[in-house]
Design an enzyme around this catalytic site. Sequence first.
Site, short mmCIF file in Angstrom:
data_model
loop_
_atom_site.label_atom_id
_atom_site.label_comp_id
_atom_site.label_asym_id
_atom_site.label_seq_id
_atom_site.Cartn_x
_atom_site.Cartn_y
_atom_site.Cartn_z
N CYS A 150 0.45 -2.79 1.23
CA CYS A 150 -0.86 -2.13 1.39
C CYS A 150 -1.35 -1.43 0.11
CB CYS A 150 -0.77 -1.17 2.56
SG CYS A 150 -2.36 -0.86 3.30
N HIS A 189 2.69 -3.17 7.53
CA HIS A 189 3.69 -2.11 7.69
C HIS A 189 4.54 -2.49 8.91
CE1 HIS A 189 1.41 0.47 4.94
NE2 HIS A 189 0.32 0.26 5.66
N1 GLN Z 1 -5.45 3.81 1.01
C1 GLN Z 1 -5.46 2.35 1.11
C2 GLN Z 1 -6.46 1.88 2.18
O1 GLN Z 1 -6.89 2.64 3.00
C3 GLN Z 1 -4.07 1.86 1.45
C4 GLN Z 1 -3.65 2.22 2.87
C5 GLN Z 1 -2.19 1.92 3.10
O2 GLN Z 1 -1.37 1.92 2.18
N2 GLN Z 1 -1.82 1.72 4.43
O3 GLN Z 1 -6.75 0.68 2.22
#
Ligand code: GLN
Length: 259
Positions: free
Chosen positions: A95, A207
Site C-alpha cells: 500500500c 493487507h
Molecule cells: N495513505 C495511503 C492511501 O490512503 C496508503 C494507505 C495504506 O498504506 N493502507 O492510499
Amino acid sequence: MDIKIGWLYPKLMSTYGDRGNVICIEKRCQWRDINVTIIPLDQNANTDQFREVDIIVGGGAQDRQQELVMRDLKGAKADVFKEIIENGIPGVFTCGSPQLLGHYYEPALGQKIEGLGILDLVSKHPGINAPRCIGNVVFELTASPLAEDIKFMIGEKPMVIGFENHGGRTYLQSVQPLGKVIKGYGNNGEDGWEGAFYQNAIATYAHGPLLPKNPFIADWLIQKALQNKYQDTVSLAKIDDSLVIQARESLLKKLAIDS
Ligand code: GLN
C-alpha cells in the site's frame, strides 16, 4: 543458515498491521532452523544496513507518515535502496510503501510526494470526499515468473486473499501488474489490476496481513533470499499449513469465489 529482514520505517509504516508480514517470515524461517535478524531500515539506519539485508518488508501508512518517510529516504539511502531492488533482493511492499516506490504519490491534502521511481507507476488520491477502497480483496497472480513459481510450489491456481484500505489510486505504466482482481478494488477500482511486480519486489494493496493469509508468498521470498545469499537452489522443509488452507477455503466460500 541465516536471514536478515529489513523492515522499512516500522514506527511510521505500521498503521495497517503489516508487521504481520515480518512475523510470518520470521516464524517460517525459525520453524526451519533458519536464524533471523530483523533490522529496522529507518531514520537511524545507514546505507551499510540497507546493503546487508536479505529480504525487505514495507508496510502501509497514512499520507502524513509517508511524507515523513520520504524526507529521510533520499540521497545515498535512496540510491542504495534502488540498487538492492535492481539487484534482485526479494521484498514485499504494501500500500503506502509501493506508492513511495513509484514516481510520485499525490495525497488528498498537501504537496505531491516525490517517490523513488523504482516502480514505473504513479499514485493519486482523488480527494477527501472520494470513497476509500476498503474491503476484502482476492486476485489471481499473473506476474511472471512469480505466478509460475507459486503455481509450481502449491500445485494450483495462485489465488491471493487480502484486505485493502487505501484512498490513493495507483496507475501502472510499464511495470507489470502483480495480479488480476477477482474481488475488490485493486490498484484503482477501474482497470482490474492489483499491485505490481518488478525484479523480485512484490507491490500490493493487500493487507491482511498478506503473508499469514498467503504463506506460499512468504516461502517464495525466503527461498529467493537464501538462493541470493548462498548461491544455491534451496528447497524449504514443508510446514503444516492445514489451518491456513482451511481459513482460506472458508474465506473464499464466504466471498463466493471458486478456489
Ligand atoms: N495513505 C495511503 C492511501 O490512503 C496508503 C494507505 C495504506 O498504506 N493502507 O492510499
